[in-house]
Design a protein around this motif. Structure first.
Motif, mmCIF file in Angstrom:
data_model
loop_
_atom_site.group_PDB
_atom_site.id
_atom_site.type_symbol
_atom_site.label_atom_id
_atom_site.label_comp_id
_atom_site.label_asym_id
_atom_site.label_seq_id
_atom_site.Cartn_x
_atom_site.Cartn_y
_atom_site.Cartn_z
ATOM 1 N N CYS A 32 0.829 -1.208 0.000
ATOM 2 C CA CYS A 32 0.000 0.000 0.000
ATOM 3 C C CYS A 32 0.860 1.253 0.000
ATOM 4 O O CYS A 32 1.914 1.288 0.619
ATOM 5 C CB CYS A 32 -0.869 0.056 1.260
ATOM 6 N N SER A 33 0.327 2.291 -0.645
ATOM 7 C CA SER A 33 0.947 3.609 -0.547
ATOM 8 C C SER A 33 0.425 4.284 0.716
ATOM 9 O O SER A 33 -0.579 3.854 1.294
ATOM 10 C CB SER A 33 0.613 4.450 -1.769
ATOM 11 N N ARG A 64 9.108 0.659 -1.105
ATOM 12 C CA ARG A 64 9.472 0.603 -2.511
ATOM 13 C C ARG A 64 8.990 1.912 -3.124
ATOM 14 O O ARG A 64 7.857 2.323 -2.914
ATOM 15 C CB ARG A 64 8.785 -0.584 -3.194
ATOM 16 N N ARG A 65 9.886 2.586 -3.829
ATOM 17 C CA ARG A 65 9.523 3.865 -4.452
ATOM 18 C C ARG A 65 9.167 3.640 -5.911
ATOM 19 O O ARG A 65 9.868 2.937 -6.643
ATOM 20 C CB ARG A 65 10.684 4.848 -4.356
ATOM 21 N N GLU A 66 8.060 4.248 -6.310
ATOM 22 C CA GLU A 66 7.646 4.240 -7.703
ATOM 23 C C GLU A 66 7.254 5.676 -8.047
ATOM 24 O O GLU A 66 6.229 6.165 -7.571
ATOM 25 C CB GLU A 66 6.465 3.300 -7.909
ATOM 26 N N SER A 73 5.246 -2.643 2.405
ATOM 27 C CA SER A 73 4.872 -4.055 2.456
ATOM 28 C C SER A 73 5.568 -4.683 3.667
ATOM 29 O O SER A 73 6.487 -4.101 4.245
ATOM 30 C CB SER A 73 5.265 -4.775 1.163
ATOM 31 N N ILE A 74 5.122 -5.870 4.032
ATOM 32 C CA ILE A 74 5.701 -6.586 5.171
ATOM 33 C C ILE A 74 7.113 -7.046 4.804
ATOM 34 O O ILE A 74 7.323 -7.613 3.734
ATOM 35 C CB ILE A 74 4.824 -7.803 5.556
#
Length: 132
Positions: A32-33, A64-66, A73-74
């Motif tokens: 999730c963001s 995680r960057r997008e 995340s876990i």
């Protein structure tokens, strides 16, 4: 056991705050963001950032960057196992399939949000009593 008890106690402390617990529920369901988490849980940005930072520092979540979005995340299999156990014990659902897990989180979040509104921010769990 004596050697590992402090590590276990520190690990379990991460689950003792209702907001962190709900964050972990949401993140265990799917990556999730921050905006997704905020919309799903209704936690205001400052509190959300603080709790995410604590979970990240404890190594329970990863990012995680997008582009300009950061997704959570876990990161720790132990945390995922605890979340599955909590779902099984408190939501009455085995979280074996991802779709079942997602449905249980959504249903559990509504009940948890109502309970948190009645009791405040601390997490409350039932005591399990075994009868012979």
């Amino acid at each position: 056991m004596i050697v590992k008890a402090p590590e276990a106690a520190d690990f379990m402390r991460q689950f003792s705050n209702a907001n962190r617990l709900m964050l972990l529920c949401q993140i265990a369901r799917e990556e999730c963001s921050v905006s997704d988490i905020q919309a799903a849980l209704g936690i205001k940005q400052p509190a959300l950032s603080q709790q995410l930072a604590e979970l990240r520092q404890a190594g329970l979540v990863k990012t995680r960057r997008e582009s300009r979005q950061i997704y959570y995340s876990i990161a720790d299999g132990r945390a995922e196992a605890v979340m599955n156990l909590l779902f099984n014990l408190f939501c009455g659902v085995k979280a074996t399939a991802h779709a079942d897990f997602a449905a249980a989180v959504t249903e559990g979040q509504d009940a948890a949000a109502n309970a948190m509104a009645r009791r405040g921010d601390s997490a409350h769990f039932a005591r399990i009593v075994r009868t012979e």
